[in-house]
Design a protein around this motif. Sequence first.
Motif, PDB file in Angstrom:
ATOM      1  N   LEU A  52     -22.270  40.294  -1.367  1.00  0.00           N
ATOM      2  CA  LEU A  52     -23.553  39.856  -1.921  1.00  0.00           C
ATOM      3  C   LEU A  52     -24.102  38.649  -1.181  1.00  0.00           C
ATOM      4  CD1 LEU A  52     -22.760  40.202  -5.733  1.00  0.00           C
ATOM      5  CD2 LEU A  52     -23.990  41.812  -4.263  1.00  0.00           C
ATOM      6  N   VAL A  53     -23.231  37.696  -0.836  1.00  0.00           N
ATOM      7  CA  VAL A  53     -23.640  36.515  -0.066  1.00  0.00           C
ATOM      8  C   VAL A  53     -22.620  36.328   1.054  1.00  0.00           C
ATOM      9  CG1 VAL A  53     -24.224  34.065  -0.140  1.00  0.00           C
ATOM     10  CG2 VAL A  53     -24.637  35.477  -2.141  1.00  0.00           C
ATOM     11  N   PRO A  54     -22.792  37.070   2.138  1.00  0.00           N
ATOM     12  CA  PRO A  54     -21.800  37.028   3.218  1.00  0.00           C
ATOM     13  C   PRO A  54     -21.812  35.707   3.963  1.00  0.00           C
ATOM     14  CG  PRO A  54     -23.674  38.378   3.837  1.00  0.00           C
ATOM     15  CD  PRO A  54     -23.867  38.038   2.393  1.00  0.00           C
ATOM     16  N   GLY A  55     -20.652  35.344   4.468  1.00  0.00           N
ATOM     17  CA  GLY A  55     -20.510  34.177   5.324  1.00  0.00           C
ATOM     18  C   GLY A  55     -20.249  34.599   6.749  1.00  0.00           C
ATOM     19  N   PRO A  56     -19.878  33.668   7.603  1.00  0.00           N
ATOM     20  CA  PRO A  56     -19.719  33.975   9.030  1.00  0.00           C
ATOM     21  C   PRO A  56     -18.606  34.967   9.327  1.00  0.00           C
ATOM     22  CG  PRO A  56     -18.920  31.760   8.517  1.00  0.00           C
ATOM     23  CD  PRO A  56     -19.648  32.249   7.305  1.00  0.00           C
ATOM     24  N   ASP A  57     -17.586  35.056   8.466  1.00  0.00           N
ATOM     25  CA  ASP A  57     -16.516  36.023   8.685  1.00  0.00           C
ATOM     26  C   ASP A  57     -16.851  37.408   8.147  1.00  0.00           C
ATOM     27  OD1 ASP A  57     -14.930  34.064   9.873  1.00  0.00           O
ATOM     28  OD2 ASP A  57     -13.952  33.531   7.981  1.00  0.00           O
ATOM     29  N   ASP A  58     -17.970  37.510   7.432  1.00  0.00           N
ATOM     30  CA  ASP A  58     -18.358  38.772   6.801  1.00  0.00           C
ATOM     31  C   ASP A  58     -19.527  39.453   7.499  1.00  0.00           C
ATOM     32  OD1 ASP A  58     -16.520  38.078   4.626  1.00  0.00           O
ATOM     33  OD2 ASP A  58     -18.064  36.616   4.083  1.00  0.00           O
ATOM     34  N   ASP A  59     -20.328  38.695   8.203  1.00  0.00           N
ATOM     35  CA  ASP A  59     -21.539  39.207   8.839  1.00  0.00           C
ATOM     36  C   ASP A  59     -21.854  38.314  10.031  1.00  0.00           C
ATOM     37  OD1 ASP A  59     -24.063  39.960   9.643  1.00  0.00           O
ATOM     38  OD2 ASP A  59     -24.942  39.939   7.639  1.00  0.00           O
ATOM     39  N   PRO A  60     -21.823  38.853  11.249  1.00  0.00           N
ATOM     40  CA  PRO A  60     -22.112  38.036  12.430  1.00  0.00           C
ATOM     41  C   PRO A  60     -23.460  37.341  12.366  1.00  0.00           C
ATOM     42  CG  PRO A  60     -21.221  40.168  13.073  1.00  0.00           C
ATOM     43  CD  PRO A  60     -21.491  40.245  11.594  1.00  0.00           C
ATOM     44  N   ALA A  61     -24.423  37.899  11.638  1.00  0.00           N
ATOM     45  CA  ALA A  61     -25.742  37.284  11.531  1.00  0.00           C
ATOM     46  C   ALA A  61     -25.701  35.972  10.761  1.00  0.00           C
ATOM     47  CB  ALA A  61     -26.726  38.243  10.866  1.00  0.00           C
ATOM     48  N   GLU A  62     -24.632  35.729  10.016  1.00  0.00           N
ATOM     49  CA  GLU A  62     -24.521  34.517   9.205  1.00  0.00           C
ATOM     50  C   GLU A  62     -23.687  33.431   9.881  1.00  0.00           C
ATOM     51  OE1 GLU A  62     -26.325  34.070   6.707  1.00  0.00           O
ATOM     52  OE2 GLU A  62     -27.059  36.133   6.598  1.00  0.00           O
ATOM     53  N   GLY A  64     -22.547  30.198  11.295  1.00  0.00           N
ATOM     54  CA  GLY A  64     -23.070  28.858  11.057  1.00  0.00           C
ATOM     55  C   GLY A  64     -23.571  28.635   9.646  1.00  0.00           C
ATOM     56  N   HIS A  65     -23.527  29.671   8.810  1.00  0.00           N
ATOM     57  CA  HIS A  65     -24.011  29.556   7.433  1.00  0.00           C
ATOM     58  C   HIS A  65     -22.896  29.967   6.475  1.00  0.00           C
ATOM     59  CE1 HIS A  65     -28.166  28.914   8.682  1.00  0.00           C
ATOM     60  NE2 HIS A  65     -27.976  29.866   9.567  1.00  0.00           N
ATOM     61  N   PRO A  66     -22.586  29.148   5.491  1.00  0.00           N
ATOM     62  CA  PRO A  66     -21.526  29.493   4.551  1.00  0.00           C
ATOM     63  C   PRO A  66     -21.949  30.611   3.621  1.00  0.00           C
ATOM     64  CG  PRO A  66     -22.668  27.533   3.803  1.00  0.00           C
ATOM     65  CD  PRO A  66     -23.227  27.860   5.160  1.00  0.00           C
ATOM     66  N   GLY A  67     -20.969  31.353   3.147  1.00  0.00           N
ATOM     67  CA  GLY A  67     -21.218  32.395   2.161  1.00  0.00           C
ATOM     68  C   GLY A  67     -20.448  32.122   0.890  1.00  0.00           C
ATOM     69  N   ALA A  68     -20.312  33.149   0.079  1.00  0.00           N
ATOM     70  CA  ALA A  68     -19.657  32.995  -1.219  1.00  0.00           C
ATOM     71  C   ALA A  68     -18.223  32.508  -1.078  1.00  0.00           C
ATOM     72  CB  ALA A  68     -19.694  34.327  -1.971  1.00  0.00           C
ATOM     73  N   HIS A  69     -17.501  33.026  -0.102  1.00  0.00           N
ATOM     74  CA  HIS A  69     -16.106  32.625   0.062  1.00  0.00           C
ATOM     75  C   HIS A  69     -16.003  31.148   0.411  1.00  0.00           C
ATOM     76  CE1 HIS A  69     -11.839  33.181   0.891  1.00  0.00           C
ATOM     77  NE2 HIS A  69     -12.010  32.478   2.002  1.00  0.00           N
ATOM     78  N   GLU A  70     -16.834  30.704   1.332  1.00  0.00           N
ATOM     79  CA  GLU A  70     -16.785  29.303   1.751  1.00  0.00           C
ATOM     80  C   GLU A  70     -17.176  28.357   0.622  1.00  0.00           C
ATOM     81  OE1 GLU A  70     -16.573  31.880   4.992  1.00  0.00           O
ATOM     82  OE2 GLU A  70     -18.257  31.758   3.596  1.00  0.00           O
ATOM     83  N   ALA A  71     -18.035  28.808  -0.277  1.00  0.00           N
ATOM     84  CA  ALA A  71     -18.474  27.975  -1.400  1.00  0.00           C
ATOM     85  C   ALA A  71     -17.517  28.038  -2.589  1.00  0.00           C
ATOM     86  CB  ALA A  71     -19.875  28.400  -1.856  1.00  0.00           C
ATOM     87  N   ILE A 177     -25.139  33.152  -7.000  1.00  0.00           N
ATOM     88  CA  ILE A 177     -26.163  32.211  -6.557  1.00  0.00           C
ATOM     89  C   ILE A 177     -25.990  30.877  -7.273  1.00  0.00           C
ATOM     90  CG2 ILE A 177     -28.642  31.749  -6.474  1.00  0.00           C
ATOM     91  CD1 ILE A 177     -27.580  33.835  -4.477  1.00  0.00           C
ATOM     92  N   GLU A 178     -25.697  30.908  -8.565  1.00  0.00           N
ATOM     93  CA  GLU A 178     -25.441  29.666  -9.283  1.00  0.00           C
ATOM     94  C   GLU A 178     -24.299  28.906  -8.632  1.00  0.00           C
ATOM     95  OE1 GLU A 178     -24.742  30.388 -13.393  1.00  0.00           O
ATOM     96  OE2 GLU A 178     -26.721  31.267 -13.755  1.00  0.00           O
ATOM     97  N   ALA A 179     -23.207  29.623  -8.326  1.00  0.00           N
ATOM     98  CA  ALA A 179     -22.035  28.972  -7.747  1.00  0.00           C
ATOM     99  C   ALA A 179     -22.330  28.394  -6.372  1.00  0.00           C
ATOM    100  CB  ALA A 179     -20.890  29.968  -7.653  1.00  0.00           C
ATOM    101  N   MET A 180     -23.188  29.050  -5.610  1.00  0.00           N
ATOM    102  CA  MET A 180     -23.516  28.562  -4.275  1.00  0.00           C
ATOM    103  C   MET A 180     -24.203  27.208  -4.321  1.00  0.00           C
ATOM    104  SD  MET A 180     -22.550  30.642  -1.795  1.00  0.00           S
ATOM    105  CE  MET A 180     -23.532  29.919  -0.485  1.00  0.00           C
ATOM    106  N   TYR A 181     -25.052  26.981  -5.351  1.00  0.00           N
ATOM    107  CA  TYR A 181     -25.926  25.805  -5.333  1.00  0.00           C
ATOM    108  C   TYR A 181     -25.761  24.886  -6.539  1.00  0.00           C
ATOM    109  CZ  TYR A 181     -27.928  28.749  -1.748  1.00  0.00           C
ATOM    110  OH  TYR A 181     -28.073  29.544  -0.646  1.00  0.00           O
ATOM    111  N   ALA A 182     -24.773  25.149  -7.386  1.00  0.00           N
ATOM    112  CA  ALA A 182     -24.527  24.274  -8.525  1.00  0.00           C
ATOM    113  C   ALA A 182     -23.862  22.979  -8.068  1.00  0.00           C
ATOM    114  CB  ALA A 182     -23.633  24.973  -9.544  1.00  0.00           C
ATOM    115  N   PRO A 183     -23.948  21.916  -8.874  1.00  0.00           N
ATOM    116  CA  PRO A 183     -23.141  20.734  -8.583  1.00  0.00           C
ATOM    117  C   PRO A 183     -21.673  21.135  -8.488  1.00  0.00           C
ATOM    118  CG  PRO A 183     -24.754  20.232 -10.286  1.00  0.00           C
ATOM    119  CD  PRO A 183     -24.804  21.719 -10.067  1.00  0.00           C
TER     120      PRO A 183
END
Length: 255
Positions: A52-62, A64-71, A177-183
Motif C-alpha cells: 500500500l505504501v512501498p518503500g525503496p526495497d519494495d519499489d525502485p521508483a520509491e 530515497g523515500h520511506p515506506g510503511a516498513h521504514e515508518a 497513512i495515519e502511522a506514516m504521519y502521526a506523532p
Amino acid sequence: MPVSRRAVLGGLSLLPLAAALSRAAPTASADAGYRFLTPHQAAVLDAATRRLVPGPDDDPAERGHPGAHEAHVVTYLDRLLSVFDVAPADVHAGGPWSNRAGGTQDFMAEFVPLNRAQTYAWRQRVGDLQNQYRNGIALLDKQAGGDFTAVAPFYQDMILTQTQVAAFTDLLFGHTIEAMYAPPEYGGNANLVGWRDIYYPGDSQPRGYTDAEVEAAQYDPVGVPPGGIMDRLVHGGFEQAVAKMGGKGGVHAGH
C-alpha cells in the motif's frame, strides 16, 4: 509500471501498486515483541502495508523515500490494537508539547488517562478493530492459498484489490497513512521519516516560529523545497497540503 506512492497520497484511487516481481515479499521480524499481533499476523501486515505504501526495497521508483516498513507502521497498528495493555491506555498523548522543538521535557510521552465514558467507548472501538484485523488477516491468507507472505508482490496487489478484501484494504490503508504521519509517540513515523519525506517541520512548540520566519515563508519562500509541505502551504493552500498527507489526522483519536 508501478504507481508512485506520492501519486496515491496526492488523491488517486487505490489501484494495484505492483511491480511484477518474482520474489516473495519481505516480512516483519518475528521477534519484534508485539503486544497484540502474533509473529505471523505482523508479517502479513508488514507485507500488505509494504504494497500500500512501498518503500525503496519494495519499489525502485520509491528510492530515497520511506515506506510503511521504514515508518514502523506495524508497530503503530499493534499499539492501536492493544492500547489497554498499558496504564494509562496509550490513546491520547499528553502535552502541551514534546521535546522536539526546544522543550526540556517530552510531555507527549506521558499519555492522558481516560475517564469512564472514554474508557467504555474506546474498549468497544478497539474490540471491533481487533476483530476486523483478525478476520482481515485471515482473509488475506485464505485468498493467497494459506499464507499471504508466501506469494509474490504482484499477487499480493491483486489480492488487496479484490472485492471481498476491499473493506479491510480500506481500513488498513487509512491506518497506514495515519502511522506514516502521526506523532511518533503512537508507534509509527519512526525517526520522523514520514514528516521528513514531505518536508513537514513537525510540532513547533514551545519554540514556535518568529514573525520573521512566518513572513519569509509567506512572501519569499527561499529554500523551501519544491513539492514539500511548506511549498504546498505557500503556493497551493492548506487543503492541498492535507491531501498530500492522505487527509488524515494522524493520531489514534482520529479513527
